[in-house]
Write a protein that holds these residues in place. Structure first.
Motif, PDB file in Angstrom:
ATOM      1  N   ILE A  19       0.829  -1.211   0.000  1.00  0.00           N
ATOM      2  CA  ILE A  19       0.000   0.000   0.000  1.00  0.00           C
ATOM      3  C   ILE A  19       0.858   1.253   0.000  1.00  0.00           C
ATOM      4  CG2 ILE A  19      -1.584   1.372   1.426  1.00  0.00           C
ATOM      5  CD1 ILE A  19      -2.915  -1.284   2.232  1.00  0.00           C
ATOM      6  N   ILE A  20       1.942   1.234   0.756  1.00  0.00           N
ATOM      7  CA  ILE A  20       2.773   2.438   0.878  1.00  0.00           C
ATOM      8  C   ILE A  20       3.955   2.437  -0.094  1.00  0.00           C
ATOM      9  CG2 ILE A  20       2.106   2.755   3.278  1.00  0.00           C
ATOM     10  CD1 ILE A  20       4.816   1.688   4.117  1.00  0.00           C
ATOM     11  N   GLY A  21       3.991   1.446  -0.998  1.00  0.00           N
ATOM     12  CA  GLY A  21       5.044   1.432  -2.001  1.00  0.00           C
ATOM     13  C   GLY A  21       6.343   0.815  -1.545  1.00  0.00           C
ATOM     14  N   VAL A  22       6.299   0.059  -0.459  1.00  0.00           N
ATOM     15  CA  VAL A  22       7.476  -0.641   0.047  1.00  0.00           C
ATOM     16  C   VAL A  22       7.445  -2.071  -0.491  1.00  0.00           C
ATOM     17  CG1 VAL A  22       8.489  -1.646   2.127  1.00  0.00           C
ATOM     18  CG2 VAL A  22       7.760   0.736   2.120  1.00  0.00           C
ATOM     19  N   ARG A  23       8.593  -2.569  -0.929  1.00  0.00           N
ATOM     20  CA  ARG A  23       8.657  -3.931  -1.450  1.00  0.00           C
ATOM     21  C   ARG A  23       9.184  -4.875  -0.377  1.00  0.00           C
ATOM     22  NH1 ARG A  23      12.009  -3.490  -6.862  1.00  0.00           N
ATOM     23  NH2 ARG A  23      13.030  -1.824  -5.676  1.00  0.00           N
ATOM     24  N   PRO A  24       8.382  -5.840   0.042  1.00  0.00           N
ATOM     25  CA  PRO A  24       8.860  -6.796   1.041  1.00  0.00           C
ATOM     26  C   PRO A  24       9.871  -7.764   0.434  1.00  0.00           C
ATOM     27  CG  PRO A  24       6.668  -7.413   0.311  1.00  0.00           C
ATOM     28  CD  PRO A  24       6.978  -6.086  -0.335  1.00  0.00           C
ATOM     29  N   ILE A  25      10.845  -8.138   1.224  1.00  0.00           N
ATOM     30  CA  ILE A  25      11.818  -9.165   0.847  1.00  0.00           C
ATOM     31  C   ILE A  25      11.483 -10.401   1.672  1.00  0.00           C
ATOM     32  CG2 ILE A  25      14.266  -9.786   0.811  1.00  0.00           C
ATOM     33  CD1 ILE A  25      14.848  -6.731   0.741  1.00  0.00           C
ATOM     34  N   MET A  26      10.906 -11.407   1.020  1.00  0.00           N
ATOM     35  CA  MET A  26      10.432 -12.591   1.729  1.00  0.00           C
ATOM     36  C   MET A  26      11.568 -13.597   1.879  1.00  0.00           C
ATOM     37  SD  MET A  26       7.291 -11.623   2.160  1.00  0.00           S
ATOM     38  CE  MET A  26       6.565 -13.095   2.855  1.00  0.00           C
ATOM     39  N   VAL A  27      11.884 -13.924   3.127  1.00  0.00           N
ATOM     40  CA  VAL A  27      12.970 -14.869   3.426  1.00  0.00           C
ATOM     41  C   VAL A  27      12.379 -16.034   4.229  1.00  0.00           C
ATOM     42  CG1 VAL A  27      15.160 -15.203   4.618  1.00  0.00           C
ATOM     43  CG2 VAL A  27      14.703 -13.048   3.412  1.00  0.00           C
ATOM     44  N   PRO A  28      12.546 -17.276   3.767  1.00  0.00           N
ATOM     45  CA  PRO A  28      11.964 -18.421   4.493  1.00  0.00           C
ATOM     46  C   PRO A  28      12.416 -18.488   5.944  1.00  0.00           C
ATOM     47  CG  PRO A  28      12.762 -19.107   2.338  1.00  0.00           C
ATOM     48  CD  PRO A  28      13.247 -17.689   2.542  1.00  0.00           C
ATOM     49  N   ALA A  29      11.515 -18.969   6.789  1.00  0.00           N
ATOM     50  CA  ALA A  29      11.853 -19.194   8.193  1.00  0.00           C
ATOM     51  C   ALA A  29      12.778 -20.399   8.309  1.00  0.00           C
ATOM     52  CB  ALA A  29      10.581 -19.426   9.001  1.00  0.00           C
ATOM     53  N   PRO A  30      13.582 -20.472   9.379  1.00  0.00           N
ATOM     54  CA  PRO A  30      14.445 -21.648   9.565  1.00  0.00           C
ATOM     55  C   PRO A  30      13.602 -22.903   9.786  1.00  0.00           C
ATOM     56  CG  PRO A  30      15.047 -19.849  11.061  1.00  0.00           C
ATOM     57  CD  PRO A  30      13.727 -19.495  10.462  1.00  0.00           C
ATOM     58  N   PRO A  31      14.109 -24.065   9.433  1.00  0.00           N
ATOM     59  CA  PRO A  31      13.382 -25.316   9.681  1.00  0.00           C
ATOM     60  C   PRO A  31      12.998 -25.456  11.149  1.00  0.00           C
ATOM     61  CG  PRO A  31      15.291 -25.715   8.285  1.00  0.00           C
ATOM     62  CD  PRO A  31      15.406 -24.293   8.767  1.00  0.00           C
ATOM     63  N   GLY A  32      11.730 -25.796  11.399  1.00  0.00           N
ATOM     64  CA  GLY A  32      11.261 -26.009  12.760  1.00  0.00           C
ATOM     65  C   GLY A  32      10.866 -24.757  13.503  1.00  0.00           C
ATOM     66  N   GLU A  33      11.066 -23.589  12.886  1.00  0.00           N
ATOM     67  CA  GLU A  33      10.736 -22.330  13.545  1.00  0.00           C
ATOM     68  C   GLU A  33       9.707 -21.570  12.719  1.00  0.00           C
ATOM     69  OE1 GLU A  33      14.162 -20.305  15.521  1.00  0.00           O
ATOM     70  OE2 GLU A  33      15.355 -21.784  14.426  1.00  0.00           O
ATOM     71  N   GLY A  34       9.277 -20.443  13.231  1.00  0.00           N
ATOM     72  CA  GLY A  34       8.325 -19.606  12.514  1.00  0.00           C
ATOM     73  C   GLY A  34       8.415 -18.190  13.017  1.00  0.00           C
ATOM     74  N   GLY A  35       7.966 -17.256  12.190  1.00  0.00           N
ATOM     75  CA  GLY A  35       7.915 -15.868  12.607  1.00  0.00           C
ATOM     76  C   GLY A  35       9.188 -15.088  12.441  1.00  0.00           C
ATOM     77  N   VAL A  36      10.246 -15.740  11.952  1.00  0.00           N
ATOM     78  CA  VAL A  36      11.536 -15.068  11.763  1.00  0.00           C
ATOM     79  C   VAL A  36      12.140 -15.501  10.436  1.00  0.00           C
ATOM     80  CG1 VAL A  36      12.063 -14.800  14.221  1.00  0.00           C
ATOM     81  CG2 VAL A  36      12.748 -16.884  13.033  1.00  0.00           C
ATOM     82  N   PRO A  37      12.814 -14.599   9.724  1.00  0.00           N
ATOM     83  CA  PRO A  37      13.555 -15.023   8.532  1.00  0.00           C
ATOM     84  C   PRO A  37      14.821 -15.769   8.940  1.00  0.00           C
ATOM     85  CG  PRO A  37      13.880 -12.685   8.933  1.00  0.00           C
ATOM     86  CD  PRO A  37      12.885 -13.153   9.959  1.00  0.00           C
ATOM     87  N   ASP A  38      15.211 -16.731   8.141  1.00  0.00           N
ATOM     88  CA  ASP A  38      16.388 -17.542   8.447  1.00  0.00           C
ATOM     89  C   ASP A  38      17.638 -16.666   8.446  1.00  0.00           C
ATOM     90  OD1 ASP A  38      18.509 -19.372   8.487  1.00  0.00           O
ATOM     91  OD2 ASP A  38      17.365 -20.868   7.383  1.00  0.00           O
ATOM     92  N   PRO A  39      18.365 -16.595   9.572  1.00  0.00           N
ATOM     93  CA  PRO A  39      19.571 -15.755   9.619  1.00  0.00           C
ATOM     94  C   PRO A  39      20.602 -16.117   8.552  1.00  0.00           C
ATOM     95  CG  PRO A  39      18.975 -16.484  11.818  1.00  0.00           C
ATOM     96  CD  PRO A  39      18.103 -17.251  10.863  1.00  0.00           C
ATOM     97  N   ASP A  40      20.618 -17.381   8.145  1.00  0.00           N
ATOM     98  CA  ASP A  40      21.589 -17.798   7.130  1.00  0.00           C
ATOM     99  C   ASP A  40      21.283 -17.202   5.755  1.00  0.00           C
ATOM    100  OD1 ASP A  40      23.022 -19.311   8.939  1.00  0.00           O
ATOM    101  OD2 ASP A  40      21.901 -21.146   8.523  1.00  0.00           O
ATOM    102  N   LEU A  41      20.068 -16.695   5.576  1.00  0.00           N
ATOM    103  CA  LEU A  41      19.654 -16.186   4.268  1.00  0.00           C
ATOM    104  C   LEU A  41      19.461 -14.677   4.243  1.00  0.00           C
ATOM    105  CD1 LEU A  41      16.948 -18.917   3.472  1.00  0.00           C
ATOM    106  CD2 LEU A  41      19.362 -18.915   2.797  1.00  0.00           C
ATOM    107  N   VAL A  42      19.386 -14.055   5.414  1.00  0.00           N
ATOM    108  CA  VAL A  42      19.041 -12.636   5.475  1.00  0.00           C
ATOM    109  C   VAL A  42      20.101 -11.748   4.841  1.00  0.00           C
ATOM    110  CG1 VAL A  42      18.703 -10.680   7.045  1.00  0.00           C
ATOM    111  CG2 VAL A  42      17.488 -12.819   7.453  1.00  0.00           C
ATOM    112  N   ALA A  43      21.353 -11.942   5.208  1.00  0.00           N
ATOM    113  CA  ALA A  43      22.406 -11.044   4.734  1.00  0.00           C
ATOM    114  C   ALA A  43      22.485 -11.027   3.218  1.00  0.00           C
ATOM    115  CB  ALA A  43      23.753 -11.438   5.330  1.00  0.00           C
ATOM    116  N   SER A  44      22.473 -12.212   2.586  1.00  0.00           N
ATOM    117  CA  SER A  44      22.569 -12.247   1.127  1.00  0.00           C
ATOM    118  C   SER A  44      21.358 -11.598   0.470  1.00  0.00           C
ATOM    119  CB  SER A  44      22.729 -13.695   0.643  1.00  0.00           C
ATOM    120  OG  SER A  44      21.623 -14.488   1.047  1.00  0.00           O
ATOM    121  N   ALA A  45      20.163 -11.782   1.068  1.00  0.00           N
ATOM    122  CA  ALA A  45      18.955 -11.179   0.504  1.00  0.00           C
ATOM    123  C   ALA A  45      19.014  -9.654   0.584  1.00  0.00           C
ATOM    124  CB  ALA A  45      17.718 -11.697   1.238  1.00  0.00           C
TER     125      ALA A  45
END
Length: 430
Positions: free
Chosen positions: A120-146
């Motif tokens: 709505i506000i023109g911001v583009r989300p960067i969707m990063v999968p959650a770590p296996p077995g967890e939820g609600g957080v992007p996988d730290p192993d993937l965040v930096a590269s994204a």
């Protein structure tokens, strides 16, 4: 802008329409806490009903002090001047995205409104999968590269959002994961928004709760409210714990042009609630116990039917995957059209289109009346109550029929007969 009616609200309206038409539908699609308002909260609201003037944009001093105390009791010393109140944490999240600017990292899957608000506000989300077995957080192993990839494309990435515990998976991120994300946020100069509206509803007795504000207080905003813990979603009251006065000024500028101030009578009742008097602490504890019992019972029914699902740890959600379906939309349609079970497709939460996963909310199983819901809250064994037992039986039979039908189709395909399903299980996103 390609934004439609919120998936949760649209599903709720569709299920109500079907029920009015006489269709039996088990409502597992709407994340409402499903319990009556505590009488003392109603009394506090009533005694302030004559207060009809505009209040401070940030919220009343009484409420902000009470909220500061709430967080301080959880090991997060809070300056009341850095607390901002609004008409629901949903509005505050929207205001924060506007105030922060820039693109935002979101876990996949994540609550339906995060990505929609960003668009709505023109911001583009960067969707990063959650770590296996967890939820609600992007996988730290993937965040930096994204983040670095997005910045290399000229995008401005300013924030990272987490939900503790999570909607849609009902899972709670491990302390080590939260710690790594907080450290990454420092290294990448990201502001963390931590949606902690389900914090007081963690029902897994061995789950450890860590807020990123414990690790990186200088860059962590927390949002919360009373919609879930005290079941007052319709009252629309949310609170935010900010990091500095500059952000506060920017958020208040946004708030002043959108909602002016939260409703005064609701603020009065909320100020009482955030002081955590004994009767409300007991109500939250009763709610937490009930949510856990029923969520685990529903999880057991999905497991029995052959679903892959992680045990929920907080709130009133689970996120099962049932193999043999081409997509979450296919699975969702089969559940409601053929078996009278209403859920939300994983795609509504940003999940992969071909993944047959759905979000299941269990909190509307407690009863149709206030009397039934209070009985569920107080029962030694709420699963033995006739209306809850009947709903669980409806679910179990529907899931058995659903998976039985799919097995027949799979068997036909194995013998060379045509079949319109894909057999197999995709990798879970949780």
């Amino acid at each position: 802008m390609n934004v439609t009616l919120s998936a949760t609200l649209a599903a709720n309206e569709d299920i109500e329409r079907r029920r009015r038409a006489g269709q039996r539908v088990l409502h597992l699609a709407f994340g409402e806490a499903g319990l009556p308002v505590h009488p003392e909260l109603r009394r506090r609201m009533s005694e302030a009903s004559g207060n009809n003037g505009y209040g401070q944009v940030a919220g009343s001093a009484e409420l902000r002090e009470a909220v500061a105390g709430y967080w301080s009791r959880r090991g997060l010393p809070t300056d009341a001047d850095l607390v901002v109140c609004g008409p629901g944490s949903k509005a505050l999240l929207f205001g924060l995205m506007l105030a922060l600017g820039g693109d935002i990292v979101l876990p996949m899957p994540s609550w339906v409104s995060y990505a929609a608000q960003a668009e709505i506000i023109g911001v583009r989300p960067i969707m990063v999968p959650a770590p296996p077995g967890e939820g609600g957080v992007p996988d730290p192993d993937l965040v930096a590269s994204a983040v670095l990839h997005a910045r290399a494309q000229g995008r401005t990435v300013t924030a990272l959002l987490v939900t503790l515990p999570d909607n849609p998976t009902g899972r709670l991120a491990r302390p080590e994961t939260v710690r790594r994300l907080a450290e990454l946020a420092r290294n990448l100069d990201l502001t963390i928004i931590s949606d902690e509206i389900y914090r007081d509803l963690v029902h897994d007795p061995v789950a450890e709760y860590t807020s990123p504000a414990e690790i990186a207080p200088e860059r962590t905003i927390i949002t919360s409210g009373l919609s879930k813990s005290l079941a007052v979603g319709g009252w629309r009251i949310g609170v935010a714990r900010l990091v500095d006065h500059d952000l506060r000024d920017r958020l208040l500028a946004v708030a002043s042009e959108i909602w002016s101030s939260a409703a005064a009578p609701v603020q009065h009742a909320a100020a009482y609630a955030f002081t955590e008097p004994d009767e409300l602490v007991r109500r939250v504890a009763e709610s937490r116990r009930l949510h856990g019992i029923v969520a685990r019972a529903v999880t057991d029914r999905f497991v029995k039917a052959g679903a892959s699902v992680a045990q929920p740890q907080g709130g009133f959600y689970l996120y099962p995957e049932i193999p043999g379906f081409e997509s979450s939309a296919d699975l969702t349609a089969a559940l409601i059209e053929e078996h009278g079970i209403g859920v939300l497709p994983g795609t509504a939460f940003g999940d992969l289109p071909g993944a047959p996963r759905v979000r299941v909310a269990t909190s509307l199983l407690y009863g149709e009346t206030s009397e039934q819901r209070i009985a569920a809250l107080r029962a030694d064994d709420p699963l033995a109550l006739p209306w809850i037992a009947e709903s669980l039986d409806h679910l179990e039979k529907g899931l058995a029929a659903l998976t039985g039908t799919r097995r027949i189709r799979v068997d036909h395909a194995a013998f060379g007969a045509p079949a319109n399903v894909i057999v197999g299980v995709s990798t879970p996103a949780w």
